[in-house]
Design a protein around this motif. Structure first.
Motif, mmCIF file in Angstrom:
data_model
loop_
_atom_site.group_PDB
_atom_site.id
_atom_site.type_symbol
_atom_site.label_atom_id
_atom_site.label_comp_id
_atom_site.label_asym_id
_atom_site.label_seq_id
_atom_site.Cartn_x
_atom_site.Cartn_y
_atom_site.Cartn_z
ATOM 1 N N VAL A 96 74.639 141.480 -18.209
ATOM 2 C CA VAL A 96 74.465 142.816 -17.495
ATOM 3 C C VAL A 96 74.896 141.964 -16.227
ATOM 4 O O VAL A 96 74.238 141.329 -15.585
ATOM 5 C CB VAL A 96 73.137 143.331 -17.873
ATOM 6 N N ASP A 148 78.108 146.451 -14.497
ATOM 7 C CA ASP A 148 78.105 147.529 -15.369
ATOM 8 C C ASP A 148 77.185 148.423 -15.204
ATOM 9 O O ASP A 148 77.025 149.688 -16.085
ATOM 10 C CB ASP A 148 76.736 146.234 -16.725
ATOM 11 N N VAL A 276 76.759 154.693 -14.041
ATOM 12 C CA VAL A 276 77.368 153.853 -15.257
ATOM 13 C C VAL A 276 78.296 154.093 -15.347
ATOM 14 O O VAL A 276 78.719 155.461 -14.198
ATOM 15 C CB VAL A 276 76.831 153.780 -16.685
ATOM 16 N N ARG A 282 79.682 151.008 -23.062
ATOM 17 C CA ARG A 282 78.350 150.176 -22.306
ATOM 18 C C ARG A 282 78.384 148.894 -23.867
ATOM 19 O O ARG A 282 78.017 150.173 -24.858
ATOM 20 C CB ARG A 282 77.647 151.800 -21.743
ATOM 21 N N THR A 286 73.626 147.264 -22.072
ATOM 22 C CA THR A 286 73.459 147.727 -20.869
ATOM 23 C C THR A 286 72.816 148.847 -20.803
ATOM 24 O O THR A 286 71.862 149.532 -19.519
ATOM 25 C CB THR A 286 74.673 147.617 -20.316
#
Length: 297
Positions: A96, A148, A276, A282, A286
């Motif tokens: 991440v 991320d 995000v 995702r 994350t």
């Protein structure tokens, strides 16, 4: 697609994002010759040059620009496949990449503490933390897939392609030195500040965007004499009487020789959100970190 081909795509994306074979090699932790060899092999396989190389720059060709979103999507799909297997085996895996802002404006969220808790709960997840610069830069890196998630100081209308979860909001105050003429004032207006020298962050940074917008909305101009890239230095210019600055109230708290004066501007506030990409898939890792951050703030 074989592992070798996935490595080629990862190398291609790294060079495209870093615009440098040298920086891509550093990012991938390999020698530069391996990066060059991987790109040449991929170009032979695809039958087209992917980069236009000059002495000082590496730019994508038309073929490279066409490949980039597909390469990112393929790598994301491969990561999703690995993630699905990892979850069956138990425990989150993956990497991440988190973008952060400067420490003085991050006081409401103790990022190291949050990350330490996350790592203790998910030891299989690698965390990469980057200070991307201004909020607009972080937003662009989210859209490109280089981050991320990221803390940003942008309004939703200024962050197309992103999903923002607000975390906190606080008013701006005018930071002045202890011997400044406005020290001790109960309130100031923007009209009071047009003749002052300001210390500011670079254009495109969240705090700067708010203050620029406030003066523009009032039809006023100000003089930015000192432009620096960190809030602590802004405060030092104020402390020594060289300038004034509009800063979040928490930045001016508990500082010796610096006073925070309320500003008579409705809704002049500093807002932080965790952001995000709205379009990219995702990972579970994350999502887990996003959940922890939003529940902590």
């Amino acid at each position: 697609m074989t592992a070798v081909e996935l490595r080629q795509l990862a190398t291609f994306v790294a060079v495209a994002e870093e615009t440098s074979f040298t920086r891509a090699a550093e990012r991938l932790h390999v020698v530069q010759s391996a990066v060059s060899s991987g790109i040449r092999s991929l170009e032979r396989e695809l039958g087209a040059p992917l980069f236009a190389r000059t002495t000082h720059r590496v730019d994508l060709t038309d073929a490279g620009r066409a490949l980039l979103p597909e390469a990112r999507a393929t790598l994301a799909a491969a990561a999703a496949a690995r993630e699905a297997v990892d979850q069956v085996r138990g425990g989150l895996r993956g990497t991440v990449r988190l973008g952060i802002l400067q420490a003085p404006v991050m006081r409401p969220v103790h990022v190291p503490r949050v990350l330490a808790t996350f790592r203790a709960q998910h030891p299989g997840v690698a965390l990469e933390v980057r200070h991307a610069g201004g909020s607009t830069t972080a937003a662009e890196q989210l859209r490109e897939g280089r981050l991320d998630l990221a803390f940003i100081a942008l309004a939703p209308r200024a962050a197309p392609g992103l999903t923002l979860t607000p975390l906190w909001r606080e008013p701006f105050v005018l930071a002045v030195s202890a011997d400044h003429r406005l020290c001790g004032a109960t309130r100031v207006s923007l009209d009071d500040l047009t003749q002052e020298a300001f210390a500011e962050l670079p254009a495109g940074w969240g705090m700067r965007l708010v203050t620029d917008r406030a003066f523009a909305a009032a039809g006023l101009r100000r003089t930015i004499t000192y432009e620096v890239n960190d809030t602590a230095t802004v405060v030092e210019f104020v402390r020594h009487g060289l300038a004034v600055a509009l800063v979040p109230a928490s930045v001016a708290e508990d500082l010796s020789d610096v006073a925070g004066v309320p500003v008579d501007v409705p809704d002049l506030a500093f807002e932080i959100a965790i952001a995000v990409s709205a379009d990219r898939r995702r990972s579970a890792a994350t999502e887990a970190l996003l959940t922890m951050i939003t529940s902590t703030a």
